[in-house]
Design an enzyme around this catalytic site. Structure first.
Site, PDB file in Angstrom:
ATOM      1  CE  LYS A   1      -0.345   2.285   3.219  1.00 31.00           C
ATOM      2  NZ  LYS A   1      -0.222   2.879   4.561  1.00 31.00           N
TER       3      LYS A   1
ATOM      4  CG  ASP B   1      -2.793   1.604   6.849  1.00 30.30           C
ATOM      5  OD1 ASP B   1      -3.430   2.655   6.639  1.00 30.30           O
ATOM      6  OD2 ASP B   1      -1.550   1.580   7.013  1.00 30.30           O
TER       7      ASP B   1
END
Length: 304
Positions: A11, A140
């Site tokens: 990410k 996240d």
């Protein structure tokens, strides 16, 4: 036996603005999140009881921890509990990405494990139980579970789909240091930022770099104050031919350079590896959907 494989893609925060701090102490964020083709891999299959095997170049630090503290174990056991069924699963985590490095790591692994187990157990990808569990595992995890280019707000759990990015390549560089997210936030100083969402998604990678240059990662200076190698990694990327933008992701220490094509990213990686042989250096494509990452190897596995 049929196994289910899911990619835990790196990410990247293309920008990350800290907008303020809520009464509960959590920072309010605004970020454009993308994913790279570099990834960990989760493989799940039915098992006799629960087991978690960890392999790969970054497995050692995780093998030294208690299994129950691993986010993959927490994720699948939370799903099993929510469905009132035993976590009879054999799980393998192939750990290819650095640990505690600002690119989603454990969060991406947890999200991939949720997707894989959901497929194994016949749940739909958008089953509400997955969305309920994700934010309990970490800020996240929801965006990693969604697995698509997105903006996030609040503490990271308020997601808005973003238009597809233009075709782009990145070079991921980690200088071999791990940074604690709470410590980086604690070291952040200065005024808070305004949101930085783009009015329109640029059509080319050069235009994307121009737009991102007007934005920033508000945690970068704090991370650099704690770890000089972050500054060195950014400088190394900026020196490579064809680098359109160099930036740290998340709370660090992984940094990325943005390039127009694969050749540029690969050449930059070769250049940096020659002078910094101890760093983790990985060229990758930006992907708008984690499902685009090829995860099926040899054997009778199904990718999700």
């Amino acid at each position: 036996m049929i196994a289910i494989r899911a990619a835990a893609a790196a990410k990247l925060n293309l920008y990350l603005h800290v907008l303020g701090r809520a009464a509960n102490g959590y920072h309010q964020l605004d970020s454009l999140v993308a994913f790279a083709s570099a990834h960990d891999l989760i493989e799940v299959a039915p098992g006799n009881g629960f087991s978690l095997s960890i392999q790969g170049p970054f497995a050692l630090s995780l093998l030294m921890e208690d299994t129950d503290s691993n986010l993959v174990a927490k994720a699948v056991k939370a799903l099993a509990a929510a469905l009132d069924r035993p976590a009879d699963l054999s799980i393998t985590l192939f750990k290819n990405l650095p640990v505690a490095s600002g690119i989603g790591g454990g969060s991406a692994d947890a999200a991939a494990a949720l997707r894989a187990v959901a497929t194994l157990w016949g749940l739909e990808p958008d089953d509400p139980v997955l969305a309920r569990i994700a934010p309990t595992l970490g800020a996240d995890v929801p965006v990693c579970l969604a697995g698509r280019t997105a903006y996030f707000a609040g503490t990271g759990t308020e997601l808005t789909p973003a238009p597809d990015l233009p075709e782009s390549w990145v070079l991921l560089v980690n200088p071999g240091v791990a940074l604690s997210t709470p410590q980086v936030f604690a070291a952040r100083t200065g005024a808070y930022s305004d949101p930085g969402r783009l009015d329109n998604m640029p059509a080319t990678v050069a235009d994307l770099a121009d737009a991102l240059r007007d934005r920033r990662n508000d945690l970068s200076m704090a991370a650099q104050s704690l770890a000089k190698p972050v500054t060195e990694a950014l400088a190394a990327l900026e020196m490579t031919p064809g680098c359109l933008l160099a930036r740290m992701s998340g709370s660090g220490a992984t940094c990325f350079g943005l390039y127009a094509d694969a050749d540029g990213a690969v050449a930059a990686g070769t250049m940096i590896s020659r002078v910094r042989p101890g760093w983790w250096v990985q060229p990758a494509a930006l992907v708008n959907d984690v499902a685009a990452v090829e995860t099926v190897g040899e054997g009778d596995a199904i990718a999700v």
